[in-house]
Design an enzyme around this catalytic site. Structure first.
Site, PDB file in Angstrom:
ATOM      1  N   LYS A 106       0.965  -1.241   0.028  1.00  0.00           N
ATOM      2  CA  LYS A 106      -0.115   0.070   0.007  1.00  0.00           C
ATOM      3  C   LYS A 106       0.857   1.098  -0.030  1.00  0.00           C
ATOM      4  O   LYS A 106       1.623   1.563   0.976  1.00  0.00           O
ATOM      5  CB  LYS A 106      -0.937   0.128   1.161  1.00  0.00           C
ATOM      6  CG  LYS A 106      -1.958   1.402   1.189  1.00  0.00           C
ATOM      7  CD  LYS A 106      -2.698   1.303   2.577  1.00  0.00           C
ATOM      8  CE  LYS A 106      -3.471   2.937   2.394  1.00  0.00           C
ATOM      9  NZ  LYS A 106      -4.190   2.799   3.997  1.00  0.00           N
ATOM     10  N   GLY A 167      -8.739   9.590   8.768  1.00  0.00           N
ATOM     11  CA  GLY A 167      -9.169   9.602  10.167  1.00  0.00           C
ATOM     12  C   GLY A 167     -10.131  10.763  10.390  1.00  0.00           C
ATOM     13  O   GLY A 167     -10.461  10.844  11.583  1.00  0.00           O
TER      14      GLY A 167
END
Length: 270
Positions: A106, A167
């Protein structure tokens, strides 16, 4: 039995693997390792993201964490979290390949520390080099169509645009941008990564035709991470089913669901 049949009927391929769950889950921020393990198991996710920095942290702590991940027999997706340049991300990816024994990576190259927005130039540069080195790159990017095109041009078969800032829990800030990317790349695997805060956000992403959703904070920071993991499992399945069924088009005016033409049947008994 019904659940097993549903899983078999919805197999999809990503990174050369055929999987049944379209939920990708992170391994950070949980109250405890056992809570993380329980949440991942309940989510039915088959891909979990891990950080090389966490693996190496502490005196033996990283090894304990890695043993839990290995015991679940799921696909590991290492990330280059914390990288701020292509060079740093490439070095981290090469180390992760050795540590975790996978060519999946990733790719995260952060360009702004305030909103953790990825650096598009360094991300594309790193992706091109890593693909030449044999990596299957899962690039984290914004919902910018031009950046997505550049990633596809250098050979990315998977693209992971954000829903919103990492987030933040704000969900899909620009659905139209995500729709444009989906239309432009019908044959690529697209995963919404970052910003998902509620199960409904995951459902919305799947209803847009995205192949999967990657999230971490929304589960790990919930009051009950295990129950929230179950909620996201259901939400992703519901969104995919809705997309496959064909969501009705929005209308500008009301339209009755009960016909008003003709005589109600009870009038026959007047």
């Amino acid at each position: 039995m019904d659940e097993e049949l549903n899983m078999k009927s919805d197999l999809w391929e990503i990174g050369g693997k055929r999987l049944s769950s379209r939920l990708l889950i992170g391994s950070a921020l949980y109250p405890s390792p056992s809570n993380m393990e329980d949440a991942i198991k309940v989510s039915k996710a088959q891909i979990v993201t891990v950080s090389l920095r966490r693996q190496a942290a502490g005196e033996g702590g990283g090894n304990a964490f890695w043993e839990i991940i290995k015991s679940m027999n799921i696909e590991v997706l290492p990330n280059t979290a914390g990288s701020h340049s292509a060079k740093e991300a490439i070095t981290t990816a090469e180390m992760a390949r050795e540590v975790f024994g996978t060519h999946w990576i990733k790719l995260e190259v952060i360009g702004d520390q305030y909103n953790l927005q990825p650096d598009p130039f360094e991300t594309v540069r790193a992706a091109e080099i890593l693909i030449k080195e044999g990596f299957e790159v899962f690039p984290y990017t914004t919902d910018d169509l031009v950046v997505a095109k550049r990633l596809a041009d250098v050979g990315c078969k998977i693209i992971m645009p954000w829903g919103s800032m990492i987030g933040s829990g704000k969900g899909l800030m620009n659905p139209d941008n995500l729709i444009a990317i989906r239309k432009q790349f019908p044959d690529l695997q697209l995963v919404v990564d970052a910003g998902i805060g509620k199960p409904s956000h995951a459902t919305q992403a799947m209803e847009l035709g995205y192949d999967g959703v990657l999230l971490n904070s929304a589960i790990a920071l919930a009051q009950d991470p295990v129950k929230m993991a179950d909620a996201f499992r259901v939400a992703v399945v519901a969104g995919r089913l809705g997309y496959e069924a064909g969501v009705m088009k929005e209308r500008e005016f009301a339209s009755p669901s009960t016909p008003t033409v003709g005589t109600p049947f009870w009038h026959q008994f007047d």
